[in-house]
Design an enzyme around this catalytic site. Sequence first.
Site, mmCIF file in Angstrom:
data_model
loop_
_atom_site.group_PDB
_atom_site.id
_atom_site.type_symbol
_atom_site.label_atom_id
_atom_site.label_comp_id
_atom_site.label_asym_id
_atom_site.label_seq_id
_atom_site.Cartn_x
_atom_site.Cartn_y
_atom_site.Cartn_z
ATOM 1 N N SER A 149 0.833 -1.194 0.000
ATOM 2 C CA SER A 149 0.000 0.000 0.000
ATOM 3 C C SER A 149 0.866 1.242 0.000
ATOM 4 C CB SER A 149 -0.854 -0.027 1.268
ATOM 5 O OG SER A 149 -1.435 1.228 1.481
ATOM 6 N N TYR A 199 -2.455 -1.081 10.784
ATOM 7 C CA TYR A 199 -2.668 -1.623 9.434
ATOM 8 C C TYR A 199 -1.462 -1.298 8.549
ATOM 9 C CZ TYR A 199 -3.871 -1.493 4.549
ATOM 10 O OH TYR A 199 -3.807 -1.647 3.185
ATOM 11 N N LYS A 239 1.690 -3.685 6.653
ATOM 12 C CA LYS A 239 2.126 -3.684 5.251
ATOM 13 C C LYS A 239 3.636 -3.467 5.170
ATOM 14 C CE LYS A 239 -1.721 -4.674 3.417
ATOM 15 N NZ LYS A 239 -1.873 -6.015 2.829
#
Length: 335
Positions: free
Chosen positions: A125, A150, A154
């Site tokens: 991302s 989150y 990643k």
Amino acid sequence: MNKILVTGGLGYIGSHTVVALQNAGYEVVIIDDLSNANVDFVDRIASITNVKPSFYEIDLKNQEKVNQFFRENKIDGIIHFAAHKAVGESVEKPLMYYRNNLVGLLNILDGMKDFNTDNIIFSSSCTVYGQADKMPIDENTSLKKPESPYGKTKQMGEEILEDFSNAFNKKVICLRYFNPVGAHSSSKIGELPNGIPNNLIPYVTQTAAGIREYLSVFGGDYPTKDGTAIRDYIDVNDLADAHVLAIARLLENKNKTKLEFFNLGTGTGSTVLEVVHAFENANNIKVNYQIKERRLGDIVEAYANNSLAAQELNWQPKISLTESMLTAWEWQKSI
Ligand code: UDP
């Protein structure tokens, strides 16, 4: 025919990628735990491609089941989407995010090591860049510590993959997505948000459909042309095509290094209000909105320099924001 495992293959980007892989002639096996997906997407995919993908309902945290899967299936390449993805939820439930997103990845990598699968594409991302100092963002931009658990999963995922590829001589591509939007032109698959949407487009389409009273535009005082924040909205079908090109690159040994990173965005930044107006104009429908406070953790702007993906993957985004807004609305009306 190469057999590709798509984890999270019934989710938003996953399902569009399964369609693109099948259309390109790959045999696809899906693993999904249905935590944020619906099993009827297997048939929906089949109704688009005329081929029913194999489907295993497996929680990737269950290492025994993952091993069993690899014992039963000879896999040539993996596209690993399966992960929790709600930024706000990750702040409230960090342990759930670390456990799910990292243990799931580790179990897949153990499977690759033990059962001789050499190629993996990882869903990363643009959150790994944080608020970059300069736009557009290219792959050499230094990474910043992400704001949310989150985003950290990643970034940690990319680091785990670096060590994995070095230790076991495996080929890895990390695809860093900007903001995925739109739906398949058939309206048979699209984004199924869980509860109240966090992301802009599902909130816009639900507001247009009368499910939400109004869209809160988070922040009207950013240093941008209309005061709202800038992102790079990339159509999910264009993203899907990039995955097909990326897995082919690995299967054909065309990668330049064992570990590669590509930004997937259009290269153009749009403000929140530009997106809202693109939706309104494309579909001839009004969206009620109110300008509200900035959302915690949001950055001012992020848009991609996508020339590396253009050069190395021969990938060009083809679908305009207007077209994405049309398919997003068709999809919303169909669900
Ligand atoms: N946004 C908004 N209202 C919403 C949801 C999002 O104004 O209900 C804005 C958000 O502040 C950001 C952009 O839309 O500037 C994209 O947000 P999204 O959550 O879709 O993706 P992000 O860029 O945060 O990953």
